[in-house]
Design a protein around this motif. Structure first.
Motif, PDB file in Angstrom:
ATOM      1  N   LYS A  42     -58.334   3.067  -4.861  1.00 24.76           N
ATOM      2  CA  LYS A  42     -59.074   4.279  -5.138  1.00 24.76           C
ATOM      3  C   LYS A  42     -60.512   4.095  -4.663  1.00 24.76           C
ATOM      4  O   LYS A  42     -61.121   3.057  -4.879  1.00 24.76           O
ATOM      5  CB  LYS A  42     -59.045   4.559  -6.643  1.00 24.76           C
ATOM      6  CG  LYS A  42     -59.500   5.919  -7.011  1.00 24.76           C
ATOM      7  CD  LYS A  42     -59.238   6.163  -8.478  1.00 24.76           C
ATOM      8  CE  LYS A  42     -59.674   7.557  -8.844  1.00 24.76           C
ATOM      9  NZ  LYS A  42     -59.442   7.833 -10.254  1.00 24.76           N
ATOM     10  N   MET A  45     -66.566   6.478  -6.615  1.00 26.93           N
ATOM     11  CA  MET A  45     -67.506   7.591  -6.627  1.00 26.93           C
ATOM     12  C   MET A  45     -68.914   6.988  -6.688  1.00 26.93           C
ATOM     13  O   MET A  45     -69.141   6.001  -7.370  1.00 26.93           O
ATOM     14  CB  MET A  45     -67.272   8.493  -7.838  1.00 26.93           C
ATOM     15  CG  MET A  45     -65.990   9.299  -7.746  1.00 26.93           C
ATOM     16  SD  MET A  45     -65.973  10.420  -6.354  1.00 26.93           S
ATOM     17  CE  MET A  45     -67.077  11.686  -6.937  1.00 26.93           C
ATOM     18  N   GLU A  91     -54.885  14.293   4.253  1.00 25.75           N
ATOM     19  CA  GLU A  91     -55.126  14.929   2.961  1.00 25.75           C
ATOM     20  C   GLU A  91     -55.935  13.990   2.082  1.00 25.75           C
ATOM     21  O   GLU A  91     -55.614  12.813   1.947  1.00 25.75           O
ATOM     22  CB  GLU A  91     -53.789  15.247   2.294  1.00 25.75           C
ATOM     23  CG  GLU A  91     -53.933  15.928   0.972  1.00 25.75           C
ATOM     24  CD  GLU A  91     -52.579  16.208   0.330  1.00 25.75           C
ATOM     25  OE1 GLU A  91     -52.567  16.464  -0.883  1.00 25.75           O
ATOM     26  OE2 GLU A  91     -51.559  16.162   1.028  1.00 25.75           O
ATOM     27  N   THR A  93     -56.832  13.645  -1.722  1.00 27.40           N
ATOM     28  CA  THR A  93     -56.434  14.189  -3.016  1.00 27.40           C
ATOM     29  C   THR A  93     -57.612  14.253  -3.966  1.00 27.40           C
ATOM     30  O   THR A  93     -58.671  13.656  -3.719  1.00 27.40           O
ATOM     31  CB  THR A  93     -55.322  13.339  -3.651  1.00 27.40           C
ATOM     32  OG1 THR A  93     -55.867  12.053  -3.973  1.00 27.40           O
ATOM     33  CG2 THR A  93     -54.138  13.174  -2.717  1.00 27.40           C
ATOM     34  N   ALA A  94     -57.415  14.944  -5.064  1.00 35.40           N
ATOM     35  CA  ALA A  94     -58.470  15.044  -6.084  1.00 35.40           C
ATOM     36  C   ALA A  94     -58.793  13.682  -6.678  1.00 35.40           C
ATOM     37  O   ALA A  94     -59.889  13.467  -7.193  1.00 35.40           O
ATOM     38  CB  ALA A  94     -58.034  16.009  -7.185  1.00 35.40           C
ATOM     39  N   SER A  95     -57.854  12.745  -6.583  1.00 42.35           N
ATOM     40  CA  SER A  95     -58.066  11.378  -7.090  1.00 42.35           C
ATOM     41  C   SER A  95     -58.697  10.473  -6.047  1.00 42.35           C
ATOM     42  O   SER A  95     -58.754   9.260  -6.232  1.00 42.35           O
ATOM     43  CB  SER A  95     -56.737  10.783  -7.536  1.00 42.35           C
ATOM     44  OG  SER A  95     -56.130  11.594  -8.492  1.00 42.35           O
ATOM     45  N   ASN A  96     -59.141  11.041  -4.917  1.00 40.60           N
ATOM     46  CA  ASN A  96     -59.790  10.311  -3.825  1.00 40.60           C
ATOM     47  C   ASN A  96     -58.857   9.349  -3.091  1.00 40.60           C
ATOM     48  O   ASN A  96     -59.292   8.339  -2.565  1.00 40.60           O
ATOM     49  CB  ASN A  96     -61.034   9.573  -4.301  1.00 40.60           C
ATOM     50  CG  ASN A  96     -62.168  10.519  -4.579  1.00 40.60           C
ATOM     51  OD1 ASN A  96     -62.292  11.555  -3.937  1.00 40.60           O
ATOM     52  ND2 ASN A  96     -62.991  10.188  -5.552  1.00 40.60           N
ATOM     53  N   TYR A  97     -57.576   9.669  -3.038  1.00 41.91           N
ATOM     54  CA  TYR A  97     -56.649   8.929  -2.192  1.00 41.91           C
ATOM     55  C   TYR A  97     -56.527   9.658  -0.867  1.00 41.91           C
ATOM     56  O   TYR A  97     -56.533  10.887  -0.823  1.00 41.91           O
ATOM     57  CB  TYR A  97     -55.265   8.825  -2.843  1.00 41.91           C
ATOM     58  CG  TYR A  97     -55.218   7.885  -4.009  1.00 41.91           C
ATOM     59  CD1 TYR A  97     -55.096   6.521  -3.802  1.00 41.91           C
ATOM     60  CD2 TYR A  97     -55.281   8.358  -5.309  1.00 41.91           C
ATOM     61  CE1 TYR A  97     -55.056   5.641  -4.866  1.00 41.91           C
ATOM     62  CE2 TYR A  97     -55.235   7.494  -6.388  1.00 41.91           C
ATOM     63  CZ  TYR A  97     -55.122   6.135  -6.159  1.00 41.91           C
ATOM     64  OH  TYR A  97     -55.077   5.271  -7.215  1.00 41.91           O
TER      65      TYR A  97
END
Length: 112
Positions: A42, A45, A91, A93-97
């Motif tokens: 991951k 942030m 893509e 994702t919202a999880s930063n993958y």
């Protein structure tokens, strides 16, 4: 048109987004091939947006290379020497993958 020539086991694999390759004739269509890769760690942030975007860029480049390697391996299993009509889908994702999916048509080509 983007054309990539990559050498693998003394054979050149041509990868292109176009449906044909100039100066080559498609001898046989061998099937649809794909390569999929996901970053497993991951991304962190951070309050520094430059570092955040650099991290995303590095991750995308790494994952894209893995997906292209998988695409080439799958094409070689079909005895292809080129992949045409390549489509790259990325893509975040919202999880930063980061997920990269690459598809194309494996073909056997010969010089005209």
């Amino acid at each position: 048109m983007r054309l990539i020539k990559q050498t693998y086991k003394s054979q050149i694999m041509i990868l292109t987004t176009t449906p044909s390759i100039e100066d080559y004739k498609i001898i046989e269509y061998l099937g649809i091939v794909s390569g999929i890769a996901v970053n497993m760690q991951k991304m962190k942030m951070t309050f520094n947006m430059q570092k955040y975007y650099e991290g995303i860029s590095d991750s995308i480049a790494e994952v894209k290379e893995k997906a292209f390697s998988q695409l080439k391996e799958n094409a070689e299993k079909l005895n292809a020497n080129a992949v045409v009509g390549i489509n790259v889908d990325m893509e975040l994702t919202a999880s930063n993958y980061v997920t990269v999916t690459i598809t194309g048509t494996a073909v056997y080509i010969a010089k005209k």
